[in-house]
Design a protein around this motif. Structure first.
Motif, PDB file in Angstrom:
ATOM      1  N   LEU A   1     -23.782   1.196  44.947  1.00 44.45           N
ATOM      2  CA  LEU A   1     -25.057   0.645  45.424  1.00 44.45           C
ATOM      3  C   LEU A   1     -25.365  -0.652  44.691  1.00 44.45           C
ATOM      4  O   LEU A   1     -25.924  -0.656  43.601  1.00 44.45           O
ATOM      5  CB  LEU A   1     -26.179   1.667  45.221  1.00 44.45           C
ATOM      6  CG  LEU A   1     -27.589   1.219  45.642  1.00 44.45           C
ATOM      7  CD1 LEU A   1     -27.621   0.698  47.062  1.00 44.45           C
ATOM      8  CD2 LEU A   1     -28.569   2.370  45.473  1.00 44.45           C
TER       9      LEU A   1
ATOM     10  N   GLY B   1     -22.888 -12.179  38.116  1.00 48.13           N
ATOM     11  CA  GLY B   1     -23.132 -10.745  38.297  1.00 48.13           C
ATOM     12  C   GLY B   1     -21.939  -9.905  37.883  1.00 48.13           C
ATOM     13  O   GLY B   1     -21.002 -10.387  37.260  1.00 48.13           O
TER      14      GLY B   1
ATOM     15  N   THR C   1     -30.321   2.918  37.224  1.00 44.95           N
ATOM     16  CA  THR C   1     -30.224   3.002  38.693  1.00 44.95           C
ATOM     17  C   THR C   1     -29.854   4.412  39.147  1.00 44.95           C
ATOM     18  O   THR C   1     -30.327   4.872  40.185  1.00 44.95           O
ATOM     19  CB  THR C   1     -29.219   1.984  39.273  1.00 44.95           C
ATOM     20  OG1 THR C   1     -27.937   2.232  38.709  1.00 44.95           O
ATOM     21  CG2 THR C   1     -29.647   0.561  38.990  1.00 44.95           C
TER      22      THR C   1
END
Ligand SMILES: Cc1cc2nc3c(=O)[nH]c(=O)nc-3n(C[C@H](O)[C@H](O)[C@H](O)COP(=O)(O)OP(=O)(O)OC[C@H]3O[C@@H](n4cnc5c(N)ncnc54)[C@H](O)[C@@H]3O)c2cc1C
Length: 181
Positions: A45, A27, A87
């Motif tokens: 977030l 990630g 996002t």
């Protein structure tokens, strides 16, 4: 985690494992471009924990608005999202829906027309890496939902109170959510 490329072996907290091919997919972290002041004063977030922190902060913010003076109200009423990628766009839209459909029922004494959702994007368009259609439609939908969009604008700093932009403009805000990877 340790990788021995000579032996084709990876060691982990639960032991070592041989491999033929090794795929590393751990990630990514939110990119604050090395700005520690912004990273310590804004939300990101990436996890459920982050989402709950933002939710709690927003609810507390509206409780504060009820008894705030005019100056404090301005800062509490400006919610800034930095990054108009997928996002950031999704989050701005979600907040616009919450502003319209949810919060007015819970905080009846507050004038929600003063609550601004501001989306700041450094490039020319929202969803800049997507098709022309996606760029045009995302901007149009968010505008119709009452989101203020600033494009070709870079955030230079945020000290927890004042957000400073590349064009010299400043925005007083109690809530900055950093959505850049
Ligand atoms: C708010 C939000 C909304 C999103 N919505 C969408 C969407 O609607 N559709 C979509 O397609 N994408 C969406 N994305 C993007 C999507 O979540 C990512 O692109 C995707 O999760 C990336 O997958 P990944 O496997 O590369 O990394 P991750 O999902 O981050 O997985 C990496 C994993 O590696 C583990 N790890 C890290 N370090 C180590 C280590 N040293 N040893 C072992 N394990 C380790 C982590 O714990 C994690 O479980 C969204 C992202 C965010 C933040």
């Amino acid at each position: 985690m340790k990788i021995d490329t000579a032996k084709n072996e990876i060691s982990t907290t639960i032991g070592s494992f041989p491999y033929d091919f090794l795929v590393i997919a751990i990630g990514c972290r939110t990119n604050f471009f090395g700005n520690k002041i912004i990273s310590s004063n804004s939300f990101s977030l990436k996890s459920t924990y982050d989402a709950i922190s933002i939710r709690n902060h927003i609810l507390l913010t509206f409780e504060k608005i009820i008894s705030a003076n005019k100056d404090e109200k301005e800062s509490l009423s400006n919610l800034v999202i930095v990054g108009g990628g997928p996002t950031g766009v999704e989050l701005a839209g979600a907040f616009a829906e919450i502003k319209k459909n949810v919060l007015p029922k819970d905080f009846r004494g507050i004038d929600f027309s003063e609550f601004r959702i501001i989306l700041i994007e450094g490039s020319k368009d929202t969803l800049n890496n997507m098709s022309q259609k996606a760029k045009i439609h995302s901007r149009k939908y968010l505008k119709n939902m009452g989101v203020d969009i600033l494009t070709e604008t870079i955030v230079k700093n945020y000290d927890g109170y004042i957000l400073t932009l590349s064009n010299g403009q400043t925005i007083r805000s109690n809530t900055v959510i950093w959505q850049r990877v």
